[in-house]
Design an enzyme around this catalytic site. Structure first.
Site, PDB file in Angstrom:
ATOM      1  N   LEU A   1       0.826  -1.203   0.000  1.00 51.57           N
ATOM      2  CA  LEU A   1       0.000   0.000   0.000  1.00 51.57           C
ATOM      3  C   LEU A   1       0.865   1.259   0.000  1.00 51.57           C
ATOM      4  O   LEU A   1       0.575   2.233  -0.710  1.00 51.57           O
ATOM      5  CB  LEU A   1      -0.924  -0.013   1.213  1.00 51.57           C
TER       6      LEU A   1
ATOM      7  N   ASP B   1      -0.399  -7.699  -4.406  1.00 55.49           N
ATOM      8  CA  ASP B   1       0.074  -6.310  -4.307  1.00 55.49           C
ATOM      9  C   ASP B   1       0.069  -5.613  -5.662  1.00 55.49           C
ATOM     10  O   ASP B   1      -0.050  -4.388  -5.732  1.00 55.49           O
ATOM     11  CB  ASP B   1       1.483  -6.260  -3.710  1.00 55.49           C
TER      12      ASP B   1
ATOM     13  N   GLU C   1       9.286  -3.319  -4.572  1.00 53.40           N
ATOM     14  CA  GLU C   1       8.990  -3.799  -3.227  1.00 53.40           C
ATOM     15  C   GLU C   1       9.575  -5.191  -3.029  1.00 53.40           C
ATOM     16  O   GLU C   1       9.376  -6.081  -3.857  1.00 53.40           O
ATOM     17  CB  GLU C   1       7.476  -3.839  -3.010  1.00 53.40           C
TER      18      GLU C   1
ATOM     19  N   ILE D   1      15.601 -15.573   5.775  1.00 55.36           N
ATOM     20  CA  ILE D   1      16.713 -16.243   5.110  1.00 55.36           C
ATOM     21  C   ILE D   1      16.503 -16.340   3.600  1.00 55.36           C
ATOM     22  O   ILE D   1      17.443 -16.185   2.820  1.00 55.36           O
ATOM     23  CB  ILE D   1      16.961 -17.650   5.735  1.00 55.36           C
TER      24      ILE D   1
ATOM     25  N   CYS E   1     -16.481 -15.903 -13.447  1.00 53.46           N
ATOM     26  CA  CYS E   1     -15.719 -17.126 -13.718  1.00 53.46           C
ATOM     27  C   CYS E   1     -16.537 -18.358 -13.289  1.00 53.46           C
ATOM     28  O   CYS E   1     -17.522 -18.689 -13.928  1.00 53.46           O
ATOM     29  CB  CYS E   1     -14.368 -17.051 -13.024  1.00 53.46           C
TER      30      CYS E   1
ATOM     31  N   MET F   1     -20.172 -17.661 -13.132  1.00 49.74           N
ATOM     32  CA  MET F   1     -20.912 -17.732 -14.397  1.00 49.74           C
ATOM     33  C   MET F   1     -21.244 -19.183 -14.725  1.00 49.74           C
ATOM     34  O   MET F   1     -22.368 -19.518 -15.113  1.00 49.74           O
ATOM     35  CB  MET F   1     -20.092 -17.122 -15.527  1.00 49.74           C
TER      36      MET F   1
ATOM     37  N   HIS G   1     -12.514 -11.896 -15.392  1.00 53.13           N
ATOM     38  CA  HIS G   1     -12.438 -11.270 -14.067  1.00 53.13           C
ATOM     39  C   HIS G   1     -12.433  -9.745 -14.211  1.00 53.13           C
ATOM     40  O   HIS G   1     -11.361  -9.114 -14.221  1.00 53.13           O
ATOM     41  CB  HIS G   1     -11.181 -11.736 -13.330  1.00 53.13           C
TER      42      HIS G   1
ATOM     43  N   GLU H   1     -13.083  -7.514 -12.116  1.00 57.15           N
ATOM     44  CA  GLU H   1     -12.588  -6.822 -10.923  1.00 57.15           C
ATOM     45  C   GLU H   1     -11.116  -6.433 -11.041  1.00 57.15           C
ATOM     46  O   GLU H   1     -10.653  -5.500 -10.382  1.00 57.15           O
ATOM     47  CB  GLU H   1     -12.805  -7.680  -9.671  1.00 57.15           C
TER      48      GLU H   1
END
EC number: 6.3.4.2
Length: 547
Positions: free
Chosen positions: A19, A71, A139, A147, A380, A383, A519, A521
């Site tokens: 974020l 992310d 990031e 490790i 997906c 549906m 998808h 979204e």
């Protein structure tokens, strides 16, 4: 040549590096710079595609077909920059590349070691697209000291030395815990985290300190002194009511200015934050509320449906309505009548998933929405379950089901209305798949074009008869049943360009009942809500007014 910001984390995981990275990208854009964000994950999976949603959350899919960390969804939602395969890499992918090169003899018989071969592979990854943007934000997953993350930390240390002075900076995110017994914030965890970072050759230029309580000036000064960071570069990061407040909150805290100062960019361009003030205005000045039931199978971990939850929020913003999304385990409906659970809701969403568990409950949710004329969005698997429901209860194919479920048990129990896709066209070539192929990266992945039926509800929603959306699935609705289903009112309103693969179905004479194989979204943003989600929420609002 891009300037690089490497974002690392310490003390504990899940502090919000993704974020913070996304918000920083949005702030640099607001000042007129171009950005690209990347995620380097230390786990040994080649990608998150085979990882359980309960363990890792959702898999975010890019236009070019990469299965990536969630992310990257934050990165896209905050910057609007479409992620690519080259924006996500794991230790598994890095080691896989190194071993493939060793097998081919690319190293000319040398002994293969973490340094330099693995670190060089990471550095080569970091350089991709170097000349395309002003800033590259990278990031590093996990925390300092893990490790499995050490090769990445060593690689970015080397990378910072390889580049011209002033081209790379390091931003470190830590936690300042509050001890209620003594009534004070403790800075020692942050000090030790930075000490660990410095022991591997990395000195942070900017410190972002997460805290549930205000950080006194004396504590900021103490952190700056003991961590060898300028006081102005110690940035407090407090809990927010919504993640979309992050760009404005980080700007008020001085994050973007601290980063530009670290690069010596002065005078810095003034930021234009109108986009984010508008986003917050829509969020905080909602004119109503609707309740949406999400009937899924990974409801114990909301991150499993992260992009769906955010896209519903965006749809609410488009309608100046607060969307109250509530999660319902689909398995409940396999034992109980769904009506008492679903009656309080204004709309029903059934998301994707894999495997048979919970599917009969999803079918019942689709049936309830169809019969009660409640707005329904199936994504997906959602549906596919809507198609199976229509086949059973409208077309008379009482044993309709999916080949996926028969494949799990090895028994022929269903008429396969949904079948395993054996080949399809991707770009200019045909992709072939078999049931026994490896699970990772073997689905229909990435952006594909769909042609919409003129005059259909979806064509009206999109304002177009051709769209491009992202996919992630192995099974398809079989078009041999199309005539039977359309005669019963289930219209195939979106198809692949070759007419072989159903992309969208909708119920004729229903206020709002749409199922999509893709998808949507994944492409929704707070400042550009996806049209399907915006119209889905609009339909829910209208339904709520009629109650």
């Amino acid at each position: 040549m891009a300037r690089y910001v490497f974002i690392t984390g310490g003390v504990v995981s899940s502090l919000g590096k993704g974020l913070a990275s996304a918000a920083l990208g949005a702030l640099l854009q607001a000042r007129g710079f171009s950005v690209r964000l990347r995620k380097l994950d230390p786990y040994l999976n080649v990608d998150p595609g085979t990882m359980s949603p309960f363990e890792h959350g959702e898999v975010f899919v890019t236009d070019d077909g990469a299965e990536t960390d969630l992310d990257l969804g934050h990165y896209e939602r905050f910057t609007g920059v479409s992620a690519r395969k080259t924006d996500s890499v794991s230790s598994g992918r890095i080691y896989s590349n190194v071993l493939e090169k060793e097998r081919r003899g690319d190293y000319l018989g040398k002994t293969i070691q973490v340094i330099p071969h693995v670190t060089n592979e990471i550095k080569d990854f970091l350089k991709i697209g170097d000349s395309e943007v002003d800033f590259m934000l990278c990031e590093i997953g996990g925390t300092v000291g893990d490790i499995e993350g050490l090769p990445f930390f060593e690689a970015i240390r080397q990378f910072g030395q390889d580049r011209p002075r002033g081209q790379c900076i390091f931003m470190h995110l830590t936690l300042l815990p509050y001890l209620a017994a003594s009534g004070e914030l403790k800075t020692k965890p942050t000090q030790h985290s930075v000490k660990e970072l410095r022991s591997i050759g990395l000195q942070p230029d900017v410190l972002v300190c997460r805290s549930e309580h205000p950080i006194p000036e004396k504590e900021i000064a103490k952190i700056a002194l003991f961590c060898n960071v300028r006081k102005e570069a110690v940035i407090p990061a407090y809990d927010l009511k919504t993640i979309y407040e992050a760009p404005l909150a980080y700007h008020r805290a001085g994050l973007d200015q601290a980063v530009l100062d670290a690069f010596g960019i002065s005078p810095a361009p003034r930021p234009n934050l109108e986009r984010w003030t508008d986003v917050m205005d829509r969020l905080t000045h909602a004119e109503g509320e609707v309740r949406v039931a999400i009937v899924g199978k990974y409801t114990q971990l909301e991150d499993a449906y992260k992009s769906i939850a955010e896209a519903l929020t965006h749809g609410g913003m488009a309608n100046r309505t607060r969307v109250r999304a509530e999660w319902i385990d689909a398995e409940i409906f396999e034992r109980e009548d769904p009506a008492p659970y679903l009656e309080p809701f204004h709309a029903i969403l059934v998301p994707g998933g894999f495997g048979e568990r919970g599917t009969e409950g999803k079918i019942k949710a689709a049936q309830y929405a169809r019969e009660k004329r409640i707005p329904y969005l199936g994504i997906c698997l959602g549906m596919q379950m809507a198609v199976i429901e229509a086949a059973r209860n409208l077309a008379g194919i009482t044993t309709a089901g999916s080949e996926e479920f028969d494949h799990e048990t090895g028994k022929k129990r269903f008429v396969p209305v949904v079948y395993h896709l054996k080949e399809w066209v991707q770009g200019n070539h045909v992709v072939a798949r078999k049931q026994g192929d490896d699970k990772g990266g073997t689905m229909r992945l990435g952006a594909y074009t769909a042609n919409l039926l003129p005059g259909s509800k979806v064509a009206q929603i999109y304002g177009s008869t051709q769209i491009e959306e992202r996919h992630r699935h192995r099974y398809e609705v079989d078009i041999q049943y199309r005539a039977q289903l359309e005669a019963c009112g289930l219209i195939f309103s979106g198809m692949s360009p070759d007419g072989r693969l159903p992309e969208i179905v909708e119920v004729r004479d229903h206020p709002w009942f749409i199922g999509v194989q893709f998808h949507p979204e994944l492409k929704s943003k707070p400042f550009a809500p996806h049209p399907l989600f915006a119209d889905f929420v609009r339909a829910a609002v209208e339904g709520a007014r009629l109650v």
